[in-house]
Write a protein that holds these residues in place. Structure first.
Motif, PDB file in Angstrom:
ATOM      1  N   GLU A  77       0.809  -1.221   0.000  1.00 43.32           N
ATOM      2  CA  GLU A  77       0.000   0.000   0.000  1.00 43.32           C
ATOM      3  C   GLU A  77       0.843   1.271   0.000  1.00 43.32           C
ATOM      4  N   TRP A  78       2.153   1.161   0.153  1.00 49.59           N
ATOM      5  CA  TRP A  78       3.006   2.334   0.257  1.00 49.59           C
ATOM      6  C   TRP A  78       3.007   3.167  -1.014  1.00 49.59           C
ATOM      7  N   GLY A  79       2.860   2.528  -2.158  1.00 51.62           N
ATOM      8  CA  GLY A  79       2.853   3.254  -3.431  1.00 51.62           C
ATOM      9  C   GLY A  79       1.766   4.305  -3.482  1.00 51.62           C
ATOM     10  N   GLU A  80       0.615   3.994  -2.894  1.00 56.87           N
ATOM     11  CA  GLU A  80      -0.489   4.956  -2.865  1.00 56.87           C
ATOM     12  C   GLU A  80      -0.129   6.172  -2.027  1.00 56.87           C
ATOM     13  N   ILE A  81       0.588   5.959  -0.929  1.00 47.89           N
ATOM     14  CA  ILE A  81       0.931   7.046  -0.018  1.00 47.89           C
ATOM     15  C   ILE A  81       2.085   7.876  -0.573  1.00 47.89           C
ATOM     16  N   ILE A  82       3.103   7.195  -1.080  1.00 44.45           N
ATOM     17  CA  ILE A  82       4.275   7.909  -1.600  1.00 44.45           C
ATOM     18  C   ILE A  82       3.954   8.552  -2.945  1.00 44.45           C
TER      19      ILE A  82
END
Length: 125
Positions: A77-82
């Motif tokens: 899910e980090w791609g959505e945040i970064i």
């Protein structure tokens, strides 16, 4: 040497490092630490500059310090945040190279023990 910092504080410190002596000192301590603990990773979206600054810190710490990250988001899910796939991949590449993942599936410790603090009554009563 151990450094503990929340992600919100870290982003603020990284963004002000080139302007304030206090942030420069804090970042030097973090970069010189043997263990860096970053709490609440990925609870807020990052802009491109913040993601780049975070990547450079992780890159500086890579192979020099142990890193403990706490997050309620999985790395997928980090791609959505970064927001930047290339930066996300570079950060994860360094973090996952020699990683030990510990996942807790229980509810929040704070919420789990809330009833023992307030008894049967709700906070709203």
């Amino acid at each position: 040497k151990v450094s503990f910092i929340s992600m919100g504080e870290l982003v603020h410190t990284l963004k002000t490092e080139e302007f304030t002596r206090k942030s420069q000192i804090r970042m030097k301590r973090i970069r010189d630490s043997n263990l860096v603990i970053i709490d609440d990773l990925m609870y807020m979206a990052m802009d491109t500059r913040e993601a780049n600054l975070f990547f450079h810190l992780i890159n500086d710490l890579y192979d020099k310090a142990s890193i403990i990250l706490t997050s309620n988001k999985s790395p997928s899910e980090w791609g959505e945040i970064i927001g930047e796939p290339g930066i996300t991949t570079a950060i994860l590449d360094r973090l996952i190279h020699r990683v030990e993942v510990i996942q807790f599936d229980d509810s929040s410790y704070r919420m789990k023990h809330r009833s023992s603090i307030f008894g049967e009554k709700s906070v709203q009563n």
